[in-house]
Design a protein around this motif. Structure first.
Motif, PDB file in Angstrom:
ATOM      1  N   THR A 163     102.461 -60.581  29.460  1.00 21.36           N
ATOM      2  CA  THR A 163     102.263 -61.686  28.933  1.00 21.36           C
ATOM      3  C   THR A 163     103.191 -61.561  27.622  1.00 21.36           C
ATOM      4  O   THR A 163     103.074 -60.514  27.011  1.00 21.36           O
ATOM      5  CB  THR A 163     101.167 -62.100  28.803  1.00 21.36           C
ATOM      6  OG1 THR A 163     100.261 -61.211  28.083  1.00 21.36           O
ATOM      7  CG2 THR A 163     100.488 -62.245  29.973  1.00 21.36           C
ATOM      8  N   TYR A 384      97.415 -60.149  45.085  1.00 21.62           N
ATOM      9  CA  TYR A 384      97.557 -59.974  43.738  1.00 21.62           C
ATOM     10  C   TYR A 384      97.651 -58.444  43.403  1.00 21.62           C
ATOM     11  O   TYR A 384      96.854 -57.807  44.093  1.00 21.62           O
ATOM     12  CB  TYR A 384      96.294 -60.504  42.992  1.00 21.62           C
ATOM     13  CG  TYR A 384      96.035 -62.001  43.132  1.00 21.62           C
ATOM     14  CD1 TYR A 384      96.448 -62.821  42.323  1.00 21.62           C
ATOM     15  CD2 TYR A 384      95.345 -62.359  44.222  1.00 21.62           C
ATOM     16  CE1 TYR A 384      96.225 -64.389  42.233  1.00 21.62           C
ATOM     17  CE2 TYR A 384      95.468 -63.845  44.410  1.00 21.62           C
ATOM     18  CZ  TYR A 384      95.885 -64.786  43.471  1.00 21.62           C
ATOM     19  OH  TYR A 384      95.660 -66.042  43.735  1.00 21.62           O
ATOM     20  N   ARG A 446      97.770 -69.497  34.833  1.00 19.87           N
ATOM     21  CA  ARG A 446      98.921 -70.078  35.095  1.00 19.87           C
ATOM     22  C   ARG A 446     100.127 -70.211  34.244  1.00 19.87           C
ATOM     23  O   ARG A 446      99.899 -69.807  32.624  1.00 19.87           O
ATOM     24  CB  ARG A 446      98.611 -71.501  35.503  1.00 19.87           C
ATOM     25  CG  ARG A 446      97.631 -71.701  36.551  1.00 19.87           C
ATOM     26  CD  ARG A 446      97.406 -73.431  37.004  1.00 19.87           C
ATOM     27  NE  ARG A 446      96.313 -73.485  37.934  1.00 19.87           N
ATOM     28  CZ  ARG A 446      96.715 -73.367  39.112  1.00 19.87           C
ATOM     29  NH1 ARG A 446      98.001 -73.466  39.510  1.00 19.87           N
ATOM     30  NH2 ARG A 446      95.701 -73.432  40.150  1.00 19.87           N
ATOM     31  N   SER A 447     101.259 -70.378  34.570  1.00 15.66           N
ATOM     32  CA  SER A 447     102.386 -70.601  33.942  1.00 15.66           C
ATOM     33  C   SER A 447     102.471 -71.778  33.003  1.00 15.66           C
ATOM     34  O   SER A 447     101.601 -72.658  33.329  1.00 15.66           O
ATOM     35  CB  SER A 447     103.728 -70.214  34.388  1.00 15.66           C
ATOM     36  OG  SER A 447     103.931 -71.399  35.370  1.00 15.66           O
ATOM     37  N   ARG A 451     102.263 -72.909  37.631  1.00 14.45           N
ATOM     38  CA  ARG A 451     102.353 -72.181  38.691  1.00 14.45           C
ATOM     39  C   ARG A 451     101.221 -70.953  38.360  1.00 14.45           C
ATOM     40  O   ARG A 451     101.014 -70.316  37.507  1.00 14.45           O
ATOM     41  CB  ARG A 451     103.924 -71.577  38.891  1.00 14.45           C
ATOM     42  CG  ARG A 451     103.708 -70.748  40.091  1.00 14.45           C
ATOM     43  CD  ARG A 451     105.159 -70.213  40.658  1.00 14.45           C
ATOM     44  NE  ARG A 451     105.937 -69.667  39.133  1.00 14.45           N
ATOM     45  CZ  ARG A 451     105.816 -68.290  38.905  1.00 14.45           C
ATOM     46  NH1 ARG A 451     105.091 -67.720  40.051  1.00 14.45           N
ATOM     47  NH2 ARG A 451     106.260 -67.452  38.072  1.00 14.45           N
ATOM     48  N   THR A 453      99.939 -67.528  38.280  1.00 16.99           N
ATOM     49  CA  THR A 453     100.696 -66.268  38.010  1.00 16.99           C
ATOM     50  C   THR A 453      99.793 -65.043  38.090  1.00 16.99           C
ATOM     51  O   THR A 453     100.322 -63.994  38.745  1.00 16.99           O
ATOM     52  CB  THR A 453     101.250 -66.357  36.934  1.00 16.99           C
ATOM     53  OG1 THR A 453     100.492 -66.911  35.618  1.00 16.99           O
ATOM     54  CG2 THR A 453     102.636 -67.530  36.599  1.00 16.99           C
ATOM     55  N   PHE A 454      98.637 -65.235  37.729  1.00 10.82           N
ATOM     56  CA  PHE A 454      97.655 -63.987  37.626  1.00 10.82           C
ATOM     57  C   PHE A 454      96.195 -64.167  37.970  1.00 10.82           C
ATOM     58  O   PHE A 454      95.880 -65.319  37.603  1.00 10.82           O
ATOM     59  CB  PHE A 454      97.603 -63.288  35.985  1.00 10.82           C
ATOM     60  CG  PHE A 454      98.834 -62.474  35.647  1.00 10.82           C
ATOM     61  CD1 PHE A 454      99.393 -61.375  36.018  1.00 10.82           C
ATOM     62  CD2 PHE A 454      99.922 -63.486  34.580  1.00 10.82           C
ATOM     63  CE1 PHE A 454     100.517 -60.957  35.652  1.00 10.82           C
ATOM     64  CE2 PHE A 454     101.114 -63.015  34.407  1.00 10.82           C
ATOM     65  CZ  PHE A 454     101.274 -61.803  34.700  1.00 10.82           C
ATOM     66  N   ARG A 463      98.990 -59.546  39.107  1.00  7.74           N
ATOM     67  CA  ARG A 463     100.144 -60.473  39.317  1.00  7.74           C
ATOM     68  C   ARG A 463      99.998 -61.130  40.682  1.00  7.74           C
ATOM     69  O   ARG A 463      99.879 -60.469  41.799  1.00  7.74           O
ATOM     70  CB  ARG A 463     101.285 -60.068  39.172  1.00  7.74           C
ATOM     71  CG  ARG A 463     102.750 -61.082  39.106  1.00  7.74           C
ATOM     72  CD  ARG A 463     104.069 -60.448  38.818  1.00  7.74           C
ATOM     73  NE  ARG A 463     103.912 -59.986  37.560  1.00  7.74           N
ATOM     74  CZ  ARG A 463     104.296 -60.479  36.359  1.00  7.74           C
ATOM     75  NH1 ARG A 463     104.586 -61.858  36.429  1.00  7.74           N
ATOM     76  NH2 ARG A 463     104.353 -59.610  35.217  1.00  7.74           N
ATOM     77  N   ARG A 464     100.124 -62.619  40.976  1.00  4.55           N
ATOM     78  CA  ARG A 464     100.178 -63.000  42.248  1.00  4.55           C
ATOM     79  C   ARG A 464     101.659 -62.560  42.717  1.00  4.55           C
ATOM     80  O   ARG A 464     102.502 -63.354  42.515  1.00  4.55           O
ATOM     81  CB  ARG A 464     100.032 -64.442  42.264  1.00  4.55           C
ATOM     82  CG  ARG A 464      99.589 -65.003  43.679  1.00  4.55           C
ATOM     83  CD  ARG A 464      99.644 -66.589  43.595  1.00  4.55           C
ATOM     84  NE  ARG A 464      98.703 -66.845  44.651  1.00  4.55           N
ATOM     85  CZ  ARG A 464      98.603 -68.375  44.943  1.00  4.55           C
ATOM     86  NH1 ARG A 464      99.397 -69.165  44.408  1.00  4.55           N
ATOM     87  NH2 ARG A 464      98.113 -68.733  46.069  1.00  4.55           N
TER      88      ARG A 464
END
Length: 489
Positions: A163, A384, A446-447, A451, A453-454, A463-464
């Motif tokens: 991140t 994940y 989420r991003s 979306r 993401t984690f 991480r997904r």
């Protein structure tokens, strides 16, 4: 540099050991009952209340070669040791030798990370608050020499950045290796020597050590893991390279001395001031939102608020040894536990909860779990994977919960991996509601585009990689001896 350390050392009179009395009967009864239920071989428990210290040992150090656990039995305290690293650094900050908010490269010109922008801008404050953003569960064995820590820091140049710097909290052991190396450079001493001179000696913590050879004259607990209903002794875990993240070995009396100092005003037992009161307060003040392990993080401390009461804490895990350390400053209350089995997780949690309720009037209320439908749960299903591709969590709806299969993707120790059951408590929020991890919070990150993401679980980011759950058995078939790799928290 701590130039006058030799002079100061010759003048410092190490305070006597803290005097303790046996635990109150209600705590002792609870410990014995919980030990029997969890089959934990041994534990040491200490409480500090209104300046009075209580401590007691229970059970045995090792099921194969048993010796009674007493108040001088040494345990690995794991990541509770991060608070020592941070406190030692704050002593140098007060002297003007270090600054929390200047780039790390001012102190370590050769410092390298995969992301050159983070490498240029990261500060000590980022390190001590777990906001550096890179994957932190790297545990390199770089030998036992005085260069072990420098070599561990050099290994970070290949660690993935997860991140952006300062954007999200996630647990970072490796950040504390860097902080420990800065401590070495600023003092001109090894990390272990610096902690001894800056903290252990002034506080009279004479039963706290880092190096295995220093443990030989003492009674030492052996870690255990439960396997097929039996407690199995585990190998000693002690890498000099990761000492600043949790290499300290200590006993319950010394941990109560640490509590006494942190509940006080920054003075040693003899009255000498080690830190300003304002610095102590700042370390226990929110620096960043945390999530998962706590509400927020201070300067190394994990912070929660329960019913308007602040709890300052940390815990630690090594191979088969678990510790907890919690303080309620407004009640002048502290509780510490050190157990020698993976089964001790729920044992430690039960003891801490009892003491906080009975002696601190702190009552944790279980989270409200609203009804969840399958469509809502399905939004979070998928695979994940952690940053080093060692662990995979596969989530799928199962009734009113998300059921997770934890699978080891890399060779490691044999051992059972617990099933994860997450109950949604709100948008992108969940809680583990069963077994030894009951109460462990989870979050879905989420991003900026929204979306998913984690998954943040246990403070770590996974991480997904797919929105479709995988059959974890396939990974086991590929690697039948795979087990969870050692980690510290």
């Amino acid at each position: 540099m701590w130039k006058d350390s030799a002079v100061e050392r010759s003048r410092v009179e190490v305070p006597p050991r803290l005097k303790v009395r046996p635990l109150p009967a209600d705590i002792a009864r609870l410990v014995r009952r919980q030990m029997a239920e969890t089959k934990t071989p041994g534990i040491a428990v200490g409480m500090l209340l209104d300046g009075r210290a209580y401590a007691q040992g229970f059970g045995v150090t090792n099921v194969s070669v048993p010796s009674p656990v007493n108040t001088e039995t040494l345990f690995q305290i794991g990541s509770t040791g991060k608070t020592f690293t941070a406190t030692a650094i704050m002593r140098l900050v007060e002297r003007g030798d270090l600054d929390l908010d200047v780039p790390v490269r001012r102190y370590l010109p050769d410092f390298r990370l995969r992301d050159p922008d983070v490498q240029r801008r990261v500060t000590l404050r980022h390190l001590l608050t777990h906001t550096g953003g890179w994957a932190g569960d790297l545990f390199p064995d770089t030998g036992r020499g005085d260069d072990a820590l420098a070599r561990a820091v050099a290994a970070l140049r290949k660690v993935p950045q997860l991140t952006p710097l300062g954007s999200a909290w996630h647990y970072n052991n490796a950040g504390f290796y860097v902080a420990g190396r800065i401590l070495e450079k600023a003092t001109g001493m090894s990390y272990e020597r610096a902690i001894k001179e800056l903290l252990l000696d002034p506080l009279g913590m004479t039963h706290s050590f880092f190096l295995a050879e220093d443990l030989l004259p003492y009674r030492v607990a052996t870690g255990h893991a439960e396997h097929r209903g039996k407690q199995v002794p585990q190998p000693w875990w002690g890498l000099r390279s990761v000492a600043p993240a949790g290499g300290l070995v200590s006993d319950v009396v010394d941990q109560l001395r640490w509590a006494e100092f942190n509940l006080g005003e920054g003075r040693a037992p003899g009255g000498d001031r080690l830190l300003k009161r304002s610095t102590m307060t700042m370390m226990q003040r929110e620096q960043a939102k945390a999530g998962a392990l706590a509400d927020a993080v201070g300067i190394s401390w994990l912070l929660d608020e329960v019913g308007g009461t602040k709890i300052v804490s940390h815990g630690g895990t090594t191979i088969g040894q678990l510790s907890s350390f919690a303080m309620v400053p407004s009640r002048k209350l502290a509780i510490t536990t050190m157990s020698n089995s993976t089964s001790g997780r729920s044992l430690n949690r039960a003891i801490v909860a009892h003491v906080l309720e009975r002696y601190g009037d702190v009552h944790r209320i279980p989270p409200v779990i609203p009804p969840a439908n399958r469509d809502e749960l399905a939004r979070y299903q998928g695979r994940y994977v952690d940053a080093f591709k060692q662990l995979e969590i596969s989530l799928r709806p199962a009734g009113a919960r998300l059921k997770g299969t934890l699978t080891a993707l890399a060779p490691g120790e044999d051992g059972s991996l617990p099933t994860i059951r997450l109950a949604l408590t709100g948008p992108d929020r969940a809680v583990h509601d069963r077994d030894i991890y009951a109460g462990l919070r989870a979050e879905f990150l989420r991003s900026e585009a929204g979306r998913l993401t984690f998954l943040r679980l246990g403070g770590r980011l996974y991480r997904r990689v797919s929105a479709t759950p995988d059959n974890a058995v396939k990974a086991k078939k590929r690697n039948p001896r795979a087990g969870r790799t050692a980690s510290k928290t």
